[in-house]
Design a protein around this motif. Structure first.
Motif, PDB file in Angstrom:
ATOM      1  N   VAL A  80       0.718  -1.348  -0.018  1.00 44.74           N
ATOM      2  CA  VAL A  80       0.063  -0.032  -0.088  1.00 44.74           C
ATOM      3  C   VAL A  80       0.878   1.253   0.081  1.00 44.74           C
ATOM      4  O   VAL A  80       0.393   2.466  -0.637  1.00 44.74           O
ATOM      5  CB  VAL A  80      -1.024   0.081   1.144  1.00 44.74           C
ATOM      6  N   LEU A  81       2.233   1.205   0.521  1.00 43.50           N
ATOM      7  CA  LEU A  81       3.103   2.409   0.647  1.00 43.50           C
ATOM      8  C   LEU A  81       3.360   2.660  -0.949  1.00 43.50           C
ATOM      9  O   LEU A  81       3.471   3.863  -1.474  1.00 43.50           O
ATOM     10  CB  LEU A  81       4.146   2.095   1.302  1.00 43.50           C
ATOM     11  N   MET A  82       3.601   1.422  -1.795  1.00 39.78           N
ATOM     12  CA  MET A  82       4.021   1.577  -3.059  1.00 39.78           C
ATOM     13  C   MET A  82       2.844   2.260  -4.185  1.00 39.78           C
ATOM     14  O   MET A  82       3.109   2.754  -5.073  1.00 39.78           O
ATOM     15  CB  MET A  82       4.747   0.329  -3.472  1.00 39.78           C
ATOM     16  N   ALA A  83       1.708   1.769  -3.562  1.00 39.11           N
ATOM     17  CA  ALA A  83       0.363   2.137  -4.449  1.00 39.11           C
ATOM     18  C   ALA A  83       0.113   3.587  -4.349  1.00 39.11           C
ATOM     19  O   ALA A  83      -0.231   4.107  -5.314  1.00 39.11           O
ATOM     20  CB  ALA A  83      -0.822   1.573  -3.609  1.00 39.11           C
ATOM     21  N   ARG A  84       0.745   4.318  -3.465  1.00 39.42           N
ATOM     22  CA  ARG A  84       0.705   5.786  -3.453  1.00 39.42           C
ATOM     23  C   ARG A  84       1.474   6.152  -4.749  1.00 39.42           C
ATOM     24  O   ARG A  84       1.174   7.318  -4.986  1.00 39.42           O
ATOM     25  CB  ARG A  84       1.565   6.430  -2.310  1.00 39.42           C
ATOM     26  N   ALA A  89      -5.484   5.262 -12.238  1.00 43.46           N
ATOM     27  CA  ALA A  89      -6.716   5.589 -11.249  1.00 43.46           C
ATOM     28  C   ALA A  89      -7.332   4.203 -11.069  1.00 43.46           C
ATOM     29  O   ALA A  89      -7.795   3.531  -9.900  1.00 43.46           O
ATOM     30  CB  ALA A  89      -7.466   6.480 -11.698  1.00 43.46           C
ATOM     31  N   PRO A  90      -7.627   3.338 -12.146  1.00 47.74           N
ATOM     32  CA  PRO A  90      -8.513   2.074 -11.949  1.00 47.74           C
ATOM     33  C   PRO A  90      -7.683   1.192 -10.948  1.00 47.74           C
ATOM     34  O   PRO A  90      -8.337   0.351 -10.372  1.00 47.74           O
ATOM     35  CB  PRO A  90      -8.733   1.553 -13.594  1.00 47.74           C
ATOM     36  N   MET A  91      -6.311   1.035 -11.139  1.00 44.67           N
ATOM     37  CA  MET A  91      -5.497   0.174 -10.391  1.00 44.67           C
ATOM     38  C   MET A  91      -5.793   0.672  -8.902  1.00 44.67           C
ATOM     39  O   MET A  91      -5.890  -0.244  -7.909  1.00 44.67           O
ATOM     40  CB  MET A  91      -4.138  -0.005 -10.913  1.00 44.67           C
ATOM     41  N   ARG A  92      -5.515   1.799  -8.631  1.00 43.76           N
ATOM     42  CA  ARG A  92      -5.719   2.134  -7.278  1.00 43.76           C
ATOM     43  C   ARG A  92      -7.134   2.209  -6.461  1.00 43.76           C
ATOM     44  O   ARG A  92      -7.009   1.646  -5.362  1.00 43.76           O
ATOM     45  CB  ARG A  92      -5.426   3.694  -7.221  1.00 43.76           C
ATOM     46  N   LYS A  93      -8.147   2.121  -7.534  1.00 45.66           N
ATOM     47  CA  LYS A  93      -9.582   1.782  -6.973  1.00 45.66           C
ATOM     48  C   LYS A  93      -9.669   0.450  -6.663  1.00 45.66           C
ATOM     49  O   LYS A  93     -10.260  -0.189  -5.813  1.00 45.66           O
ATOM     50  CB  LYS A  93     -10.517   2.186  -8.108  1.00 45.66           C
ATOM     51  N   VAL A  94      -9.043  -0.449  -7.533  1.00 43.29           N
ATOM     52  CA  VAL A  94      -8.980  -1.920  -7.329  1.00 43.29           C
ATOM     53  C   VAL A  94      -8.441  -1.929  -5.816  1.00 43.29           C
ATOM     54  O   VAL A  94      -8.894  -2.764  -5.065  1.00 43.29           O
ATOM     55  CB  VAL A  94      -8.233  -2.716  -8.167  1.00 43.29           C
ATOM     56  N   ILE A  95      -7.429  -1.665  -5.452  1.00 39.89           N
ATOM     57  CA  ILE A  95      -6.806  -1.635  -4.269  1.00 39.89           C
ATOM     58  C   ILE A  95      -7.479  -1.192  -3.294  1.00 39.89           C
ATOM     59  O   ILE A  95      -7.597  -1.856  -2.147  1.00 39.89           O
ATOM     60  CB  ILE A  95      -5.119  -0.872  -4.410  1.00 39.89           C
ATOM     61  N   VAL A  96      -8.190  -0.122  -3.148  1.00 36.69           N
ATOM     62  CA  VAL A  96      -9.011   0.417  -2.465  1.00 36.69           C
ATOM     63  C   VAL A  96     -10.140  -0.635  -2.004  1.00 36.69           C
ATOM     64  O   VAL A  96     -10.517  -0.848  -0.932  1.00 36.69           O
ATOM     65  CB  VAL A  96      -9.588   1.927  -2.785  1.00 36.69           C
ATOM     66  N   ARG A  97     -10.715  -0.764  -3.298  1.00 35.30           N
ATOM     67  CA  ARG A  97     -11.825  -1.967  -3.131  1.00 35.30           C
ATOM     68  C   ARG A  97     -11.409  -3.121  -2.148  1.00 35.30           C
ATOM     69  O   ARG A  97     -12.112  -3.756  -1.439  1.00 35.30           O
ATOM     70  CB  ARG A  97     -12.404  -2.324  -4.349  1.00 35.30           C
ATOM     71  N   VAL A  98     -10.209  -3.948  -2.557  1.00 33.12           N
ATOM     72  CA  VAL A  98      -9.631  -4.946  -2.063  1.00 33.12           C
ATOM     73  C   VAL A  98      -9.695  -4.509  -0.479  1.00 33.12           C
ATOM     74  O   VAL A  98     -10.062  -5.594   0.362  1.00 33.12           O
ATOM     75  CB  VAL A  98      -8.327  -5.457  -2.667  1.00 33.12           C
ATOM     76  N   TYR A  99      -9.220  -3.261   0.028  1.00 32.88           N
ATOM     77  CA  TYR A  99      -8.872  -3.247   1.446  1.00 32.88           C
ATOM     78  C   TYR A  99     -10.266  -3.045   2.104  1.00 32.88           C
ATOM     79  O   TYR A  99     -10.597  -3.221   3.090  1.00 32.88           O
ATOM     80  CB  TYR A  99      -8.070  -2.050   1.668  1.00 32.88           C
ATOM     81  N   ALA A 100     -11.323  -2.366   1.263  1.00 35.58           N
ATOM     82  CA  ALA A 100     -12.774  -2.327   1.912  1.00 35.58           C
ATOM     83  C   ALA A 100     -13.360  -3.700   2.287  1.00 35.58           C
ATOM     84  O   ALA A 100     -13.863  -3.911   3.371  1.00 35.58           O
ATOM     85  CB  ALA A 100     -13.571  -1.652   0.855  1.00 35.58           C
TER      86      ALA A 100
END
Length: 159
Positions: A80-84, A89-100
């Motif tokens: 998640v540090l590297m995701a910054r 944008a779609p990849m970052r949204k996938v990361i956020v969805r996975v954490y939710a």
């Protein structure tokens, strides 16, 4: 160059999440006894393998599982540090969805363990339940409410 407040909030959430995950992951890996605070039952003084230092194999297995979990938490903290720095944008949204989803399921599992007969972990477990539920809700808010432009990296400007 104006940066959206929501973009900054998401970036700060990633940084906070990464920092805490790296600290907790490393702590669990090096000091698995740290988890005792959350895992001891209310009506018992010990959980086999944790505080009972004469437990032998049970303690070794418990520490192995905790260390493996710590390694995963540390690794996802780095992720998640590297995701910054990810600009997509779609990849970052996938990361956020996975954490939710992940944090929501974690909160449910902890709640079930807390409230199921024979579970009754000590009161400190409620801290875990609240933190994971809050993280799930906060990440879900980004996924369900925010437009895709919010997921762009901070170095992108949306007009």
């Amino acid at each position: 160059m104006m940066v959206s407040g929501a973009k900054r909030t998401l970036d700060n959430l990633f940084l906070l999440h990464a920092s805490i995950s790296c600290i907790i992951g490393a702590t669990l890996f090096i000091f698995p006894h740290f988890a005792e605070l959350f895992l001891i039952h209310q009506d018992n003084e010990t959980v086999i393998g944790l505080t009972d230092h004469t437990a032998g194999d049970a303690q070794k297995i418990t520490h192995l599982v905790l260390r493996l979990y710590g390694a995963l938490v540390l690794g996802q903290g780095h992720l998640v540090l590297m995701a910054r720095d990810v600009a997509d944008a779609p990849m970052r949204k996938v990361i956020v969805r996975v954490y939710a989803i992940t944090f929501g399921l974690t909160a449910v599992a902890l709640l079930r363990a807390q409230t199921t007969e024979g579970g009754s972990l000590n009161g400190y477990n409620w801290i875990n339940i609240v933190v994971f539920a809050w993280l799930s809700a906060f990440y879900a808010w980004f996924v369900l409410v925010q437009p895709i432009a919010i997921f762009e990296s901070l170095d992108k400007v949306s007009l």
